[in-house]
Design an enzyme around this catalytic site. Structure first.
Site, PDB file in Angstrom:
ATOM      1  N   ARG A  67       0.813  -1.220   0.000  1.00 57.73           N
ATOM      2  CA  ARG A  67       0.000   0.000   0.000  1.00 57.73           C
ATOM      3  C   ARG A  67       0.842   1.264   0.000  1.00 57.73           C
ATOM      4  O   ARG A  67       0.397   2.326  -0.447  1.00 57.73           O
ATOM      5  CB  ARG A  67      -1.013  -0.046   1.144  1.00 57.73           C
ATOM      6  CG  ARG A  67      -2.078  -1.125   0.922  1.00 57.73           C
ATOM      7  CD  ARG A  67      -3.055  -1.205   2.057  1.00 57.73           C
ATOM      8  NE  ARG A  67      -2.488  -1.721   3.265  1.00 57.73           N
ATOM      9  CZ  ARG A  67      -2.463  -3.012   3.622  1.00 57.73           C
ATOM     10  NH1 ARG A  67      -2.991  -3.917   2.819  1.00 57.73           N
ATOM     11  NH2 ARG A  67      -1.924  -3.402   4.750  1.00 57.73           N
ATOM     12  N   GLU A 104       4.872 -11.741  14.814  1.00 55.65           N
ATOM     13  CA  GLU A 104       4.374 -12.429  16.014  1.00 55.65           C
ATOM     14  C   GLU A 104       4.875 -13.888  16.044  1.00 55.65           C
ATOM     15  O   GLU A 104       5.344 -14.372  17.059  1.00 55.65           O
ATOM     16  CB  GLU A 104       2.851 -12.394  15.976  1.00 55.65           C
ATOM     17  CG  GLU A 104       2.238 -12.433  17.336  1.00 55.65           C
ATOM     18  CD  GLU A 104       0.728 -12.293  17.213  1.00 55.65           C
ATOM     19  OE1 GLU A 104       0.235 -11.802  16.177  1.00 55.65           O
ATOM     20  OE2 GLU A 104       0.052 -12.705  18.176  1.00 55.65           O
TER      21      GLU A 104
END
Ligand code: AMP
Length: 180
Positions: A67, A104
């Site tokens: 993006r 994560e």
């Protein structure tokens, strides 16, 4: 000065859509496709960024996959500077320099072409849609440094303040909108 009015901020905030539990349970995904297809919001945003960065004497805008490519390319054209994609691993065809960062679970990696910033000691603005933990942007800033350029600022449309991602970034940081 490149200040946004409260009304401008409201238009921008309202143009970003929340998608709960995407891509997984517990995450609120901030969807900027609804900003991109809103000509009024896109114009407000790009005018603001152009106004802010026109005096920064930039040589390149580096956009983070994917993006960051959209906002970065529009801004680069408006400022009359080059655009450099910082890509996820394995997408760039020429010799690359890579930087790993932790997620994560596990790692990811971003890359740029070794000759992405041909001008010596170039002044680069890094741009992405959103900063969360800051891991991606931190890796991108060190990549820019590794290939001999200077990241003068990292710019985001939206910052999740509670994650304190900006604290780990070795550059100035500017975000248009904030979520506490
Ligand atoms: P981070 O490395 O944790 O700062 O994550 C930033 C990257 O992940 C950016 O490229 C964002 O586009 C994407 N991202 C992380 N969290 C979100 C979210 N809640 N909504 C939309 N994009 C996100």
């Amino acid at each position: 000065m490149a200040t946004l009015t409260l009304e401008d901020k409201r238009v921008l905030e309202d143009s970003i859509r929340d998608i709960p539990n995407f891509p997984k349970e517990g995450i609120i995904f901030k969807d900027i496709t609804t900003l991109l297809n809103n000509p009024k919001a896109l114009k407000i945003l790009m005018n603001h960024l152009e106004e802010r960065y026109k005096s920064y004497n930039l040589d390149y805008i580096a956009g983070i996959d994917a993006r960051g490519f959209i906002f970065g390319s529009i801004l680069a054209d408006r400022l009359g500077v080059g655009f450099v994609p910082v890509r996820k691993k394995g997408k760039l065809p020429y010799t690359t320099v890579a930087e790993k960062y932790s997620l994560e679970y596990g790692f990811d990696e971003v890359e740029v072409h070794i000759d992405a910033f041909p001008k010596e000691n170039s002044r680069v603005l890094l741009i992405d849609d959103l900063i969360a933990t800051g891991g991606t942007a931190k890796a991108a800033v060190s990549l820019i440094d590794k290939v001999g350029a200077n990241c003068v600022e990292a710019c985001f449309i939206l910052e999740l303040d509670f994650l304190k991602g900006r604290d780990g970034i070795d550059s100035e940081v500017y975000s248009v909108l904030h979520i506490d």
